[in-house]
Enzyme design. Sequence first.
Site, PDB file in Angstrom:
ATOM      1  N   ASP A  52       2.509   4.924  -0.383  1.00 26.77           N
ATOM      2  CA  ASP A  52       2.047   6.254   0.034  1.00 26.77           C
ATOM      3  C   ASP A  52       1.721   7.147  -1.155  1.00 26.77           C
ATOM      4  O   ASP A  52       2.145   6.876  -2.280  1.00 26.77           O
ATOM      5  CB  ASP A  52       3.166   6.969   0.803  1.00 26.77           C
ATOM      6  CG  ASP A  52       3.353   6.413   2.193  1.00 26.77           C
ATOM      7  OD1 ASP A  52       2.468   5.682   2.670  1.00 26.77           O
ATOM      8  OD2 ASP A  52       4.403   6.717   2.783  1.00 26.77           O
TER       9      ASP A  52
ATOM     10  N   ARG B 298      11.658   5.696   3.315  1.00 22.14           N
ATOM     11  CA  ARG B 298      11.874   7.147   3.221  1.00 22.14           C
ATOM     12  C   ARG B 298      12.629   7.695   4.438  1.00 22.14           C
ATOM     13  O   ARG B 298      13.403   8.644   4.314  1.00 22.14           O
ATOM     14  CB  ARG B 298      10.535   7.868   3.042  1.00 22.14           C
ATOM     15  CG  ARG B 298       9.948   7.616   1.644  1.00 22.14           C
ATOM     16  CD  ARG B 298       8.493   8.029   1.550  1.00 22.14           C
ATOM     17  NE  ARG B 298       8.315   9.425   1.876  1.00 22.14           N
ATOM     18  CZ  ARG B 298       7.112   9.990   2.040  1.00 22.14           C
ATOM     19  NH1 ARG B 298       6.015   9.255   1.888  1.00 22.14           N
ATOM     20  NH2 ARG B 298       7.016  11.262   2.329  1.00 22.14           N
TER      21      ARG B 298
ATOM     22  N   ARG C 165       0.854  -1.180   0.000  1.00 22.86           N
ATOM     23  CA  ARG C 165       0.000   0.000   0.000  1.00 22.86           C
ATOM     24  C   ARG C 165       0.895   1.237   0.000  1.00 22.86           C
ATOM     25  O   ARG C 165       1.123   1.840   1.048  1.00 22.86           O
ATOM     26  CB  ARG C 165      -0.947  -0.067   1.192  1.00 22.86           C
ATOM     27  CG  ARG C 165      -2.029  -1.136   0.934  1.00 22.86           C
ATOM     28  CD  ARG C 165      -2.812  -1.485   2.159  1.00 22.86           C
ATOM     29  NE  ARG C 165      -2.026  -2.295   3.089  1.00 22.86           N
ATOM     30  CZ  ARG C 165      -2.525  -2.930   4.151  1.00 22.86           C
ATOM     31  NH1 ARG C 165      -3.799  -2.863   4.425  1.00 22.86           N
ATOM     32  NH2 ARG C 165      -1.741  -3.637   4.936  1.00 22.86           N
TER      33      ARG C 165
END
Lengths: 243, 243
Positions: A51, A196, A49
């Site tokens: 971002d 990230r 899923r």
Amino acid sequence: MRVCLTVAYEGTNYHGWQVQPNGITIESVLNQALSDLLGEPIAVTGASRTDAGVHSMGNVAVFDTDTRIPAEKISYALNQRLPLDIVVQESKEVAADFHPRRCESRKTYEYRILNRRFRDPLRRYDTYFYYYDLDVERMRQAALYLVGEHDFRSFCSVHTCAETTVRTVYTLDVDKAGDVISIRICGNGFLYNMVRIIAGTLIQVGSGMIAPEQVKDILELRERAAAGPTAPACGLTMLGIVF
Amino acid sequence: MRVCLTVAYEGTNYHGWQVQPNGITIESVLNQALSDLLGEPIAVTGASRTDAGVHSMGNVAVFDTDTRIPAEKISYALNQRLPLDIVVQESKEVAADFHPRRCESRKTYEYRILNRRFRDPLRRYDTYFYYYDLDVERMRQAALYLVGEHDFRSFCSVHTCAETTVRTVYTLDVDKAGDVISIRICGNGFLYNMVRIIAGTLIQVGSGMIAPEQVKDILELRERAAAGPTAPACGLTMLGIVF
């Protein structure tokens, strides 16, 4: 039959993968195109899923259908109905009990940093522009501390709902080609914002703000505030999944 | 002083370089941003008047100004006023008689073909998607006939206003990296649509529609109809100019 799609997309224009009430998502566009094509209500199950703003070359989506269209032809028909920034790369039949999130898998992500004096208009979609010189050798040294099975709580958004923050990173390579630095990470799963935050921390190491050895301490502190910032979504691309 | 800009842009959203009555162009956007920044009317002179949809990493634009801003600082101030798809890479003072089209130069262009089964959403801006397999070795053989000084009338739009259709191609290389085939051409100047017609012809060679040796005949016929189609603008990027 159960059909598995390999889905590539540029995430810039979407509110991420997962269906949500406010905003168009990759999943919602796929569901609508598949339902229109097959004439039955379809709801895919995605492997990752991603971002908002994150790209993919090989996310995986699975759904069940009664169609008589051969599974491997669905990709071609579906691409006719999809916008240009979502392209199905393959469709194939899989076992009726295959679930892309409930089986062992290796996922690979790449975070790309454009490290030069001026922005490149042709690389603005899939790289993060960073002006100050980054030392790739320092970033490589720091990356070594993250390889293996660790509690990655420091590299996870505080908004996570994960039961455990232990994950295994199989490889974490930092390479430079021209003025693009790539952080490529392969693991058995990633926490919310994990790639990230790792990228944001390695950028701090590369720019000299923190020492490579400090990454070991950050990992051991198990505290989000210890790590670097979450690097922008535009630099991140999910490359693929091996089940 | 006379100032020289190196200009990178994604051409997708523009009606080419040159100012025209109907449509926004790179040149018109530059003129407006420079005039606003410097507080005097500016009209740049460009080195290459690229077509609609063609990109650049290093086009050159020259203008005269009375500003007291140091030439090398203009790039930074100008980029604040430019859209994200136009980025000035350098600004510097040049001799008062420097004219980017009236002096000897070597220009390099690259035509990129994405040669795979499915489109790649992240490469849709700067490549031309071509489904059928291309034989790079055949394309290389054909390219050899085009190197040197030749009359390139066959590889020039019939809408040209050029006084002579003789040009010199210094190098013409065909390379493949992953699923991207690059046709890189360096010459002393290019006729209207010349690089795109060369690309369209090499694609026909690579796909087996014409033999590599036929390119020699096409060149000698001096007739646009003899060559292949004009390949789409999106695959073409001007890489740079050496004066």
